[in-house]
Design an enzyme around this catalytic site. Sequence first.
Site, short mmCIF file in Angstrom:
data_model
loop_
_atom_site.label_atom_id
_atom_site.label_comp_id
_atom_site.label_asym_id
_atom_site.label_seq_id
_atom_site.Cartn_x
_atom_site.Cartn_y
_atom_site.Cartn_z
N CYS A 1 -6.97 -5.60 -57.32
CA CYS A 1 -7.76 -5.17 -58.46
C CYS A 1 -7.34 -4.07 -59.14
O CYS A 1 -6.33 -3.03 -58.58
CB CYS A 1 -8.76 -4.09 -57.92
SG CYS A 1 -9.54 -3.24 -58.37
N CYS B 1 -8.11 -0.95 -60.00
CA CYS B 1 -7.79 0.27 -58.42
C CYS B 1 -6.60 0.53 -58.51
O CYS B 1 -6.56 2.19 -58.18
CB CYS B 1 -7.74 -0.51 -57.53
SG CYS B 1 -9.84 -1.44 -57.45
#
Lengths: 100, 276
Positions: free
Chosen positions: A29, A32
Amino acid sequence: MSVLDLTQDSFDGTIASGTTLVDFWAVWCGPCKMQSPIVDAFAEKNPQVKVCKVNVDNEPALAARFGIMAIPTLAAFRDGELIQRKVGLSSMEEIEDMCK
Amino acid sequence: MDEKGFDILILGAGPAGVSAALTAHARGRSAAVISADPMASPLARAGRIENYPGLPGRSGRELLAAMVGDLERLDIPLIVGRATAVMAFNGRIMVSVEQDVYQAGALILAAGAQQNARPLPGEERLLGRGVSYCATCDGMLYRGKRVAVLGLGSGSEADRAFLEGIGCQVLYFTGTQAKNAEIQGQDKVSGIAVDGAVHPVEGVFVLRDTVAASALLPGLEMAEGHIAVGPDMATSVPGAFAAGDCTGRPYQIARAVGQGNIAALAADRYLKERET
């Protein structure tokens, strides 16, 4: 304070007392990866808060328990109770507000 | 963190973005341009352009190709992908493109009028509750589940294939079906209405060429559906500038090119002030 990696076994014991911030994340991700240094800096600035991470890939049961549908998701707990939860990238100010 | 750092990051490879990149380069700044397929720009559908000085009668495609050629000629990196999140931190601006993160001292938003697209019914309310703008970011959370992909831009076929590859059952909608879809659900997504039929799904991936500017960069001030800018193209977010159709009408190449130039000069000044 260093950031702790939580597992299903360590989760409940860790959040049971005091204020805890949990960053639900995964390696695939992109956002993230942007959240991570902000969470780390928050941990440095706020030693009174336990700052933790949950890798949703390794801990699918925890992700399911908290209904994680997008990452990053941040959750703040006080004495075991969920007090705030925020989906998507959060700024330092937003994290500080969550843990107030 | 696998960050790739530049002085100036530019979102959009149309006239405004390329103009900004050329000016940034001329000022000695390292710049990179992040864009969906440049040929997916609405400009590519313009048959003949008669009001751009010095290049009469060119098609939109010809001009776009020439502009992308300018980037190549000057070795300005063109990163093809969808920017999904922007965050300012520690005086730098970070941008995620799918699974990668890029960072810079200043950002120029130049992703066109589509960056101000009106959200679908249910989209904003259910964002993060089943609505996602990034298949590679959130797809894994929907393994084994039924999801809808709304292909509202270029490249969504790849996202569909990615989601199918990790084990999602994908309903794929494009064109007017996608444009008129309605996302349903109370606390989280429960279904999607398309052409009067409701399909139960747990997730909806809304894939435009560019994520709406206000969702991309929280706190960005808008004015009448466009990004609010000052005379130097500065937005309400320090270090973030905007140029071209995303800042307002008229949607014209000449205006976009001029604003891209102003934005890059202002970004250069902004960086200089911080360096001293």
